[in-house]
Design an enzyme around this catalytic site. Structure first.
Site, PDB file in Angstrom:
ATOM      1  CB  CYS A  41     -10.656  -0.185  10.169  1.00  0.00           C
ATOM      2  SG  CYS A  41      -9.244  -1.245  10.001  1.00  0.00           S
ATOM      3  CB  SER A  57      -0.887  -0.019   1.253  1.00  0.00           C
ATOM      4  OG  SER A  57      -1.605   1.183   1.342  1.00  0.00           O
TER       5      SER A  57
HETATM    6  C1  LIG Z   1      -1.377  -5.134   7.327  1.00  0.00           C
HETATM    7  C2  LIG Z   1      -2.311  -4.266   6.533  1.00  0.00           C
HETATM    8  N1  LIG Z   1      -2.926  -4.778   5.458  1.00  0.00           N
HETATM    9  C3  LIG Z   1      -3.765  -4.067   4.708  1.00  0.00           C
HETATM   10  C4  LIG Z   1      -4.049  -2.759   5.020  1.00  0.00           C
HETATM   11  C5  LIG Z   1      -5.012  -2.000   4.163  1.00  0.00           C
HETATM   12  O1  LIG Z   1      -4.330  -1.085   3.332  1.00  0.00           O
HETATM   13  P1  LIG Z   1      -5.125   0.157   2.707  1.00  0.00           P
HETATM   14  O2  LIG Z   1      -5.355   1.122   3.818  1.00  0.00           O
HETATM   15  O3  LIG Z   1      -4.190   0.688   1.656  1.00  0.00           O
HETATM   16  O4  LIG Z   1      -6.381  -0.372   2.115  1.00  0.00           O
HETATM   17  C6  LIG Z   1      -3.451  -2.170   6.135  1.00  0.00           C
HETATM   18  C7  LIG Z   1      -3.786  -0.799   6.539  1.00  0.00           C
HETATM   19  O5  LIG Z   1      -3.804  -0.466   7.718  1.00  0.00           O
HETATM   20  C8  LIG Z   1      -2.552  -2.948   6.918  1.00  0.00           C
HETATM   21  O6  LIG Z   1      -1.961  -2.450   7.998  1.00  0.00           O
END
Ligand SMILES: Cc1ncc(COP(=O)(O)O)c(C=O)c1O
Length: 378
Positions: free
Chosen positions: A323, A200
């Site tokens: 979240c 990301s």
């Molecule tokens: C381990 C992990 N995977 C996936 C995500 C999701 O990424 P994005 O915010 O770009 O959708 C996050 C975001 O906090 C994360 O920490």
């Protein structure tokens, strides 16, 4: 304001922001158009692809651009699980850990409803995965293993080598969510030998809403969306050119500077953690962690109240994954470590970034004791 919440998101690097401004102003074409405007946009995307690939040790034709880590995780899990099941209807098992990000858990749960069997790793109290529980779970019926490289809340790092080898031995595909690892440790997807890996942009000083899925050469996933040829037909839709340009620049800066940034944030984290230990903090997580993260609990100090008090004092920290903050539910990660609800509600995550300083760390250590006292005596 002092920002100690870099695992939630990182402020954009000014040079990546400048590249995005430039792109928004000057790149007007659709990357799929054949005329020069289109070719200019296509060129910008392919440069970005090369830059992101260089950060993670991939060939550029192994990267699918997405709208972020969440989408990359969903594309990986759905794409790989259905690909495997269509090849062999007996492959219905998905092996993962209860500490995965909600994006992976959500995708897995949807697959569970579609008839896949979900098997979770056993986890010890510091968030280490019990390797044998995974070796036992990964068998000939396994379609996919999905295990993160670094945990978003604890910062724990997971050595995956043996598990990848075992998964491949029984014909399973291996996905790793590397969103929290990129930039914080050197990531080389070829050395890891995984089939799929999620990234990301906004965790590496790039823009929000841009991400990438590494898919090993020759692996053609079942797309989540249909109806376009972009990203080799596996992720249709006109690309967000400016965001990808910003992602590329952030990755390029990461290749040049991440080692220095890592040293800097690790020193800050250790200084902070040492100071917090003197105030009686307990650390959640294992010794094997990324350098920027520390997840702490102070006895009798509610995590949410601590985060709110710090916010009033101009300091940004978090009770866990972005979240889940804002709700009073304890972090599922800490519950999976075997903590009680009451214990889990104490946790606060501090995550450091390249622009933080030791003065900021000392300031927060200075204001913490009266805040802790106030919460305890309330
Ligand atoms: C381990 C992990 N995977 C996936 C995500 C999701 O990424 P994005 O915010 O770009 O959708 C996050 C975001 O906090 C994360 O920490």
């Amino acid at each position: 304001m002092i920002y100690f919440d870099h695992n939630a998101t990182t402020p954009m690097h000014p040079e990546a922001l400048e590249m995005m401004h430039c792109s928004l102003r000057e790149v007007v074409g659709n990357p799929s158009s054949v005329h020069r405007f289109g070719r200019q946009a296509r060129g910008a995307i392919e440069r970005a692809r090369t830059e992101v690939a260089a950060l993670i040790g991939a060939y550029s034709d192994e990267l699918l651009f997405t709208a972020g880590g969440t989408e990359s995780d969903h594309l990986a899990l759905h794409g790989a699980a259905w690909l495997q099941r269509h090849k062999d209807s007996h492959r219905r098992r998905i092996v993962l850990s209860p500490l995965e990000h909600p994006a992976v858990l959500g995708a897995a749960q949807a697959l569970g409803k579609a008839g896949f069997e979900l098997v979770f790793a056993k986890v010890s109290s510091d968030g280490t995965l019990v390797q044998q529980s995974l070796i036992d779970a990964i068998d000939e019926s396994t379609a996919l293993v999905s295990l993160q490289l670094a945990n978003h809340e604890l910062g724990n790092l997971y050595p995956l080598g043996l598990l990848v080898e075992h998964a491949h031995h029984v014909g399973a595909l291996f996905h790793t969510d590397a969103v929290q690892a990129a930039g914080k440790v050197a990531v080389d997807v070829h050395a890891l030998d995984v089939d799929l890996a999620s990234f990301s942009a906004h965790k590496i000083y790039g823009p929000k809403g841009a991400g990438a899925l590494y898919a090993r050469r020759g692996l053609l996933l079942e797309p989540l969306l249909a109806g376009g040829h972009q990203e080799r037909g596996q992720r249709p839709g006109t690309e967000n050119v400016a965001a990808l340009v910003g992602f590329g620049k952030a990755a390029k800066l990461g290749v040049a500077h991440a080692a220095d940034w890592r040293e800097h944030v690790t020193a800050l984290r250790d200084r902070f953690e040492g100071g917090a230990a003197k105030l009686g903090a307990r650390v959640n997580g294992s010794k094997l962690r990324v350098g920027n993260t520390c997840n702490l609990a102070f006895d009798g100090v509610d995590g949410e109240l601590l985060v709110e008090s710090l916010d009033l004092a101009g300091v940004a920290a978090s009770t866990g994954a972005a979240c889940t903050s804002g709700s009073r539910e304890p972090s599922p990660v800490l519950l999976a470590l075997g903590q009680s609800r009451r214990q889990a509600l104490l946790a606060v995550r501090f995550s450091f970034g390249r622009e933080n300083s030791s003065e900021e760390v000392d300031h927060v250590l200075h204001i913490l004791p009266p805040i802790i006292e106030r919460i305890r005596s309330a």
